[in-house]
Scaffold this active site. Sequence first.
Site, PDB file in Angstrom:
ATOM      1  CG  ASN A  10     -11.365   4.582  52.545  1.00  0.00           C
ATOM      2  OD1 ASN A  10     -10.142   4.647  52.439  1.00  0.00           O
ATOM      3  ND2 ASN A  10     -12.188   5.439  51.951  1.00  0.00           N
ATOM      4  CD1 TRP A  11      -8.193   1.482  57.562  1.00  0.00           C
ATOM      5  CD2 TRP A  11      -5.979   1.160  57.686  1.00  0.00           C
ATOM      6  NE1 TRP A  11      -7.975   0.305  58.228  1.00  0.00           N
ATOM      7  CE2 TRP A  11      -6.624   0.069  58.319  1.00  0.00           C
ATOM      8  CE3 TRP A  11      -4.578   1.176  57.646  1.00  0.00           C
ATOM      9  CZ2 TRP A  11      -5.920  -0.985  58.907  1.00  0.00           C
ATOM     10  CZ3 TRP A  11      -3.882   0.121  58.226  1.00  0.00           C
ATOM     11  CH2 TRP A  11      -4.549  -0.943  58.856  1.00  0.00           C
ATOM     12  CE  LYS A  12     -12.553   8.257  54.107  1.00  0.00           C
ATOM     13  NZ  LYS A  12     -13.569   9.288  54.180  1.00  0.00           N
ATOM     14  CG  HIS A  99     -13.713   7.539  48.400  1.00  0.00           C
ATOM     15  ND1 HIS A  99     -13.780   8.842  48.820  1.00  0.00           N
ATOM     16  CD2 HIS A  99     -14.182   6.782  49.417  1.00  0.00           C
ATOM     17  CE1 HIS A  99     -14.270   8.871  50.060  1.00  0.00           C
ATOM     18  NE2 HIS A  99     -14.521   7.621  50.444  1.00  0.00           N
ATOM     19  CD  GLU A 101     -12.600  11.298  51.308  1.00  0.00           C
ATOM     20  OE1 GLU A 101     -11.618  10.541  51.338  1.00  0.00           O
ATOM     21  OE2 GLU A 101     -13.457  11.356  52.227  1.00  0.00           O
ATOM     22  CD  GLU A 171     -18.107   5.456  50.805  1.00  0.00           C
ATOM     23  OE1 GLU A 171     -17.886   4.936  51.890  1.00  0.00           O
ATOM     24  OE2 GLU A 171     -17.260   6.106  50.170  1.00  0.00           O
ATOM     25  N   GLY A 177     -17.741  11.303  56.721  1.00  0.00           N
ATOM     26  CA  GLY A 177     -16.914  12.014  57.688  1.00  0.00           C
ATOM     27  C   GLY A 177     -17.635  13.147  58.395  1.00  0.00           C
ATOM     28  CB  SER A 217     -21.254   9.012  59.449  1.00  0.00           C
ATOM     29  OG  SER A 217     -20.544  10.171  59.042  1.00  0.00           O
ATOM     30  N   GLY A 238     -14.911   4.581  57.096  1.00  0.00           N
ATOM     31  CA  GLY A 238     -13.761   5.475  57.210  1.00  0.00           C
ATOM     32  C   GLY A 238     -13.343   5.604  58.666  1.00  0.00           C
ATOM     33  N   GLY A 239     -13.832   6.642  59.326  1.00  0.00           N
ATOM     34  CA  GLY A 239     -13.408   6.974  60.692  1.00  0.00           C
ATOM     35  C   GLY A 239     -13.446   5.794  61.656  1.00  0.00           C
TER      36      GLY A 239
HETATM   37  P1  PGA Z   1     -16.648   7.767  57.068  1.00  0.00           P
HETATM   38  O1  PGA Z   1     -15.995   7.524  55.610  1.00  0.00           O
HETATM   39  O2  PGA Z   1     -17.038   6.399  57.587  1.00  0.00           O
HETATM   40  O3  PGA Z   1     -15.559   8.410  57.863  1.00  0.00           O
HETATM   41  O4  PGA Z   1     -17.828   8.659  56.866  1.00  0.00           O
HETATM   42  C1  PGA Z   1     -16.497   6.557  54.746  1.00  0.00           C
HETATM   43  C2  PGA Z   1     -15.762   6.605  53.424  1.00  0.00           C
HETATM   44  O5  PGA Z   1     -15.448   7.710  52.959  1.00  0.00           O
HETATM   45  O6  PGA Z   1     -15.470   5.564  52.816  1.00  0.00           O
END
Ligand code: PGA
Length: 255
Positions: A10-12, A99, A101, A171, A177, A217, A238-239
Amino acid sequence: MARKPLMAGNWKMNKTIGEAVVLAQDISNQYDDRWDACDVVVCPPFVDLKPAKTVFEFDRVPVGVGAQNVYWEEKGAFTGEISVPMLKEIGCEWCIIGHSERRGYFGETNEDVNKKAKALLSAGIHPIICVGESLAVRDAGDALEFVCAQVRAAFAGIDAAQANECVVAYEPIWAIGTGRTATPEQAQEVCSAIRATLSELYGAEVSDAIRVLYGGSMNPGNVEMLIAQPDIDGGLIGGAALEASSFVQLIKACI
Ligand code: PGA
């Protein structure tokens, strides 16, 4: 039953088109045919979908692309939104919905997630349905109940054949994050409860076939322990998906 693992990046809101092409190319360059044991997907911002897809198609590597959101109406006066047919035409096979977010910053509700899932399924795009509790909900001891209610709401009115096409991503919001990963036991407990909820809805055969991912994470240092859990079938990253080297390490942990 053996479920094929899935690693989705997930590149956000990261990577311009130029940067996205470089990252897609970096991932593609490291492809080897052992990856076929794992479904690999990247979910870039909308504008990067076609460029990323073109890289993977040109190189003939089986890396899928997914969107991070979609709107359920087919077309019309919905300024700023992207429809399912638009994603379909790009060759998008996956789409993240719900998600945390989007739920937190943009007010996406369980009902919205359900409508998005149905719209995607009608076009043959796999929804990656995100669920997860806040720290307050966890500390109150309500994590399982909260997450399972999100699952029930997301799948409302979806039949067993369609449910088979879905992926659920657990999640925990407090792990996204933050560098604070859920322990393998915490993640397994919730992923197993998600599967039990799917089994209540659709029976054991369908719930055994649906992939449940962990996200929050996940990184090369903790992936092995997480995916060793019986109900965790891969990750939503994500990251660690923003660099080819770490994303590829996560894929390799699944094969
Ligand atoms: P993260 O994000 O790996 O940076 O914690 C995961 C996500 O929000 O899908």
